[in-house]
Design an enzyme around this catalytic site. Sequence first.
Site, PDB file in Angstrom:
ATOM      1  N   GLU A 123     -14.311  22.237  79.227  1.00 50.33           N
ATOM      2  CA  GLU A 123     -14.791  22.999  78.248  1.00 50.33           C
ATOM      3  C   GLU A 123     -14.812  22.179  76.805  1.00 50.33           C
ATOM      4  O   GLU A 123     -14.299  20.176  77.127  1.00 50.33           O
ATOM      5  CB  GLU A 123     -15.882  23.662  77.793  1.00 50.33           C
ATOM      6  N   GLU A 161     -11.282  34.504  73.307  1.00 49.29           N
ATOM      7  CA  GLU A 161     -12.380  34.168  72.866  1.00 49.29           C
ATOM      8  C   GLU A 161     -13.664  35.234  72.777  1.00 49.29           C
ATOM      9  O   GLU A 161     -14.083  35.788  71.926  1.00 49.29           O
ATOM     10  CB  GLU A 161     -13.321  33.502  74.067  1.00 49.29           C
TER      11      GLU A 161
END
Length: 887
Positions: free
Chosen positions: A469, A739
């Site tokens: 990502e 996260e």
Amino acid sequence: MNNFSVADLRVNYRKNPVGIDDSRPRLSWRINAEARGFVQAAYQVQVANTPDFNSGIVWESEKVESDLNIHIEYGGPVLQSCTRYYFRVRVWDHQENVSAWSELGYWETAFLSFGEWRANWITAPLHREATEDEDVDYMRTNFTLPDNVVSARIYATSLGLYRLYVNGVPADDTLFTPGWTSYNKRLQYQTYDVTSLLTTGDNALGCIVGNGWYKGYLAWEGNKEFFGKTRALLIQLHVTLSDGSERIIVSDRNWRVSSGPLLMSELYHGETYDARLEMDGWASPGFADQDWVKATNANPPLSTLVAQENEPTRIIETIKPVAVIVTPKGETVLDTGQNMVGWVRFKVRAKSGTVITLQHAEVLDHNGNFYTGNLRTAKQTITYICRGAGDEKFEPFFTFQGFRYVKVTGIPQDQLLENFIGCVIHTDLEQIGSFRCSDELVNQLQHNILWGQKGNFLDIPTDCPQRDERLGWTGDAQVFIRTAAFNMNVVPFFEKWLRDLAADQEVDGRVPHVIPDIKVPGYGSSAWGDAAVICPWALYQCYGDIRVLETQYSSMKAWVEYIRAQGQNEYLWNTGFHFGDWLGLDARENSYVGATPHDLIATVFYAYSTELLARAAAVLGKNEDVEAYEALHESIVRAFRKEFVTPNGRVASPTQTAYVLALMFDLLDEKDRPRTAGMLAQHIEANGIHLTTGFVGTPYLCLVLSKFGYTDLAYRLVLQKEYPSWLFSVIQGATTIWEHWDGIKQDGTFWSEDMNSYNHYAYGAIGDWLYRVASGIDLIEPGYKKIRIQPEFGEYFTWVDASFHSVHGTIRSAWRKRDDGSVEMEVVIPANTMAEVVIPTSGGGHILESGKSLDQMDGLCGMKQTGQGVTLLLGSGNYSFHFSYYS
């Protein structure tokens, strides 16, 4: 002799930048003053093209009556390309005392017009098989020079990533050039001072070009070549001789090209390097390149080229591994002790053909084995094949890894600690903030916030640095930017990124989810696209720089008008795709999206962006827009109350995030705000002092609690150790921000592998509260020209020490509770600013400063008693207070 001086000269925030294409650079300086209360009354700037200032003065500001010492635009004749300009400054105080001239600063222009490029884009005509692993290009040329070289500059860029060598030596220590921009609209080039690297007679230039962001794999579906299919190189060397003449060497079809030992290089997957294929001296003069092929011309446009805008990426520090682990599976693993971003540099002695592999991971699993599940398809693997000739050293070229642990094969275990070193890589941002307190877990939290910023500020603000990502998610950037600005000087970094945001913005004003845009499905989510407005305004607030508003204003306006055009009611945003309160803990099972309605969140951010746009218009003197957007904001607020607030003043969606957003952005009628804040507090307490907020609500949660008198509850949230909380991950051993609140669960198992980064800075936005509330450092006027120091002590810390190097100088707030119940407080206010310092005590008679009563102190400009305590208006200086504290 005057007790003040001018120091720290800057040009566009940088010290002595080389290679800028700004025709109106901004000059700034700081003032060192021994006496308290220094205010600049006037300044004088001189700019010359020689360092002695006896001749060649190109601009003389004369004496300007002004207290401004930041962002003074150059006002002289049109600047010339490829020219160095020196400048110096002196200032006056209000008693007409004048400082000595400052030491010299300078800036050097690059090309001020793309028409000055004489080089040709070149590419490699090498035939390659269509395989997943693609080798890189090695390019070189020879040239000769006379013995009267005075200076030399290389201007270079690539489609792909490049590494430049002059006579076999790296041109400088920067990495990942030319950086990541919206390549087909804006492509940076770099300037190198290579004077010292050239020699009389034969010289050579060499360059390695790899895929990088331009052509390599990006995102999670195995796609590549988002910006183009062909790598290319552009180089122009200007050599100035003592007689004033100039030699120019350019990239053209006379350059020669080959493959080499770097067989594969991808940002996600790592590199494969076969040292047996090394070509000794390939970038040095005299290398036999007759077997190399001639380069061919390419034709990308020159009009997209811009000089380097942000600071470059470098190896900023190194980390020595702390341990070698043998896992239950028998894996040999290095532990660096810190989740970091960069690569491993190593030395080895082994037989020719020995294969060494380094695989990188963030965590070990609950059994203590090496774990890469959360990397998804990213391989993060370095493969090195030994040459077999004594000691061999290697570090990668065009890839970086996010990791704490490195699984190593091919090297004896006893060589690992001695011969391996972790290289920490990120954009070379100046660290300007520091926060410490009496709670070591909170200190580790601040450490984690800072390291999350380091790891994710690699040329763009990424969401994570390890998996497939590593994209410039707009939502993450906007929620963290205020914290980022406390920790580091982030203006050029975000200015560059925001220009790409504007470049990638759709004609109708929609903003992609990620910048640069790689067509992640969908556009225009609330709280994500709002980065177009929130980020420029935050930079203006923190740095007092109008230029960023001027540059981004059309983008800001386009975003608000895009929202306005959605749906049937122009005052509500209740259509389209939205991420909502991403990862909110009140989400339905198997959902990433919190329970707060999307249209409520969208309308909140519609109101907020409109309000900020009106403020920006006021700063820029756009009076018609001020009236129009103030009226629009009022209409949105009325529509919000009608749609999302009951007639009795209750927020219709009883979630923590709904309460927080409505209170943070003043969307409730004033009489309804205290009760709503109380309901928020009750919600938190009913959940056992736990939050349920996600990406949208969490950054504002503690700020709202403190704003409405619940700082004690905010402290309890920050200090909560049980899941979900900031300190839960700290206790679990985190060295960066996660996260997910439970990226590693209490039983040691993991959140789902599909999205579980252990270096994801969004929840690190709590750093903003630590600085602004616990230490009390905040701004009253943009750029901290006027400062507020108002720490809220609470019951839980016995001391806090925070400092922040603003554009005007160092601001510090440090307090310590004494055993007798009194408080000592140290405050530093930079020259040419003022501050309101709020001391929570019942009267000025209870306060001593440097052992004296307030009526005897220097620097006091005013005093008043409020419900919060005694507010002192102070000029610049260092202050030491002692007072009796009431809570």
